[in-house]
Design a protein around this motif. Structure first.
Motif, mmCIF file in Angstrom:
data_model
loop_
_atom_site.group_PDB
_atom_site.id
_atom_site.type_symbol
_atom_site.label_atom_id
_atom_site.label_comp_id
_atom_site.label_asym_id
_atom_site.label_seq_id
_atom_site.Cartn_x
_atom_site.Cartn_y
_atom_site.Cartn_z
ATOM 1 N N VAL A 133 18.173 27.009 -10.617
ATOM 2 C CA VAL A 133 19.544 27.211 -10.144
ATOM 3 C C VAL A 133 19.761 28.709 -10.003
ATOM 4 C CG1 VAL A 133 21.980 26.941 -10.691
ATOM 5 C CG2 VAL A 133 20.372 25.121 -11.278
ATOM 6 N N TYR A 183 22.495 17.065 -12.981
ATOM 7 C CA TYR A 183 21.046 17.035 -13.185
ATOM 8 C C TYR A 183 20.722 17.163 -14.676
ATOM 9 C CZ TYR A 183 21.154 18.175 -8.182
ATOM 10 O OH TYR A 183 21.391 18.173 -6.832
ATOM 11 N N ILE A 187 17.250 20.935 -15.238
ATOM 12 C CA ILE A 187 17.358 22.341 -14.838
ATOM 13 C C ILE A 187 16.484 23.205 -15.737
ATOM 14 C CG2 ILE A 187 18.919 24.313 -14.644
ATOM 15 C CD1 ILE A 187 21.125 22.360 -13.840
ATOM 16 N N ALA A 217 18.185 25.321 -20.847
ATOM 17 C CA ALA A 217 17.662 26.002 -19.662
ATOM 18 C C ALA A 217 17.415 27.472 -19.985
ATOM 19 C CB ALA A 217 18.644 25.880 -18.498
#
Length: 430
Positions: A133, A183, A187, A217
């Protein structure tokens, strides 16, 4: 001599960085430069310009700075590239880790694209996830497919690769929260700069970091521009952040080719070779990644920046420049169209049309007139050698250029603009 034609015939795009392309400058800009000294550049015919491009922000002290160049030359005379790790390779790594205490390990590269792509690879390996991202409003992270596939320039990039990166919006924490909800457990990392032109809203940056921690993440902070400019320890220190990984470049070595990925040991050591039996991550392996001349320049530049308080000078000079540009714009009656903003260490200007949106023709006209009066200002990148004389030269150019800009607002820009308007780098078609 038609340098532009020769460049286009020999090099795709006519330059090795799209930001240097002829479509980014007015037609009266020098098509090619021969050299630079301090904060001046000159073309093969000897025409000289005060420069605010500063090698795409890579030169933060000054062109051909003797102390930095001599350090690089000393390493060249030691061989420049050896069969085993060099002494300067170790010294540079230790100097970086001392300067940026959030990082436990560092790996050098020749450009920022490689460093950021390496960070994304580490994040994917560390988390076992695939989705990256990145911040939509931050213009460039890498020339590699994981990033370019998330722009309009998707030709040549498989759809499966394009699907591996999605975007969120700066200063919109909810947009990132929605991605984590959409999601779950997918990620791998969030990639962003701490700030560009828009300052972070209160709580936004800590909020991003907290979301990454909560959802497992990797938080990657791109410091290509902010590093050694906002603060010697980077924007991560300036904003009180602790990224898992960070990437630096540009200002590291005063124009010499050095970038790096750095971060927490448990992530970085995935690229190591000393833990027997663990599955390897092939991180970065580059013949010239630890070129001695560039690393010698980095060590010397870091010492110079610390000793001469370069970062403090950037903030002070930048504030004087912003005040000057705003004042001359007011005096010329164009303050509603010609805007100056940003951080004093990294200002920006905008040229707005009657609809209040950025107008590339007006921007090109401003660049054209400034070049006509000896100042190259495609953007504003500051250096230590920008001084009071530089400010005086800038004032003279502004006072000559902005009245023409005002006339163009009254009478139409086409009457004053020579040649086409500059174009965005990220566009679908030429």
């Amino acid at each position: 001599m038609n340098y532009q034609r020769r460049l286009l015939d020999a090099i795709p795009g006519g330059a090795h960085t799209y930001s240097r392309g002829h479509d980014q400058f007015p037609v009266n800009a020098p098509p090619i430069l021969k050299g630079g000294k301090g904060v001046e550049v000159f073309d093969p015919e000897g025409n000289r310009f005060l420069d605010y491009g500063m090698a795409l922000r890579a030169v933060t002290i000054g062109y051909a700075e003797d102390a930095i160049d001599e350090a690089a030359i000393a390493q060249i005379r030691l061989g420049n590239n050896l069969t085993r790790p060099s002494l300067i390779e170790l010294e540079a790594a230790e100097a970086f880790l001392e300067a940026v205490p959030n990082a436990d390990m560092v790996k050098f590269a020749k450009n920022g694209s490689s460093a950021v792509s390496a960070a994304v690879k580490l994040a994917r390996a560390y988390t076992g996830r695939e989705l990256a991202v990145r911040c939509q409003e931050h213009p460039f992270f890498s020339y590699d497919d994981w990033f370019i596939g998330s722009t309009v320039l998707t030709r040549g990039i498989p759809e499966s690769v394009q699907a591996g990166t999605t975007t969120f919006h700066y200063n919109d924490l909810a947009s990132l929260e929605r991605l984590f909800d959409r999601y779950p457990g997918q990620i791998a990392c969030v990639v962003m700069e701490a700030a560009t032109t828009e300052p972070p809203a209160e709580g936004f940056l800590p909020g991003v970091q907290a979301l990454c921690r909560r959802h497992g993440a990797v938080f990657i902070l791109d410091e290509m521009i902010t590093g050694f400019r906002w603060h010697l320890q980077g924007a991560q220190h300036y904003y009180g952040l602790e990224p898992d990984l960070s990437t630096f470049g540009k200002a590291m070595a005063n124009g010499f080719s050095v970038a790096c990925v750095a971060g927490k040991r448990d992530i970085m050591e995935l690229g190591g070779i000393d833990k027997t039996g663990t599955e390897r991550v092939f991180l970065m392996s580059s013949t010239h990644g630890a070129e001695m001349s560039s690393l010698g320049a980095f060590v010397a530049a870091l010492d110079f920046m610390r000793r001469e308080r370069v970062v403090e000078h950037l903030w002070t000079y930048g504030q004087s420049l912003m005040d000057l540009m705003a004042r001359v714009a007011r005096d010329a009656g164009v303050a509603d169209s010609f805007k100056v903003g940003g951080y004093a260490c990294s200002p920006y200007f905008m040229t707005l049309g009657a609809d209040g949106k950025p107008d590339p023709a007006l921007r090109t006209l401003f660049l054209q007139e400034m070049i006509r009066h000896g100042v190259m200002m495609p953007w504003i990148a500051l250096a230590y050698r920008h001084d009071e004389q530089s400010l005086d030269r800038t004032r003279t150019a502004l006072e000559a250029s902005l009245p023409v800009y005002a006339a163009a607002l009254r009478e139409g820009v086409d009457k004053y603009l020579q040649g086409p308007a500059v174009k965005p780098v990220f566009r679908k078609y030429n």
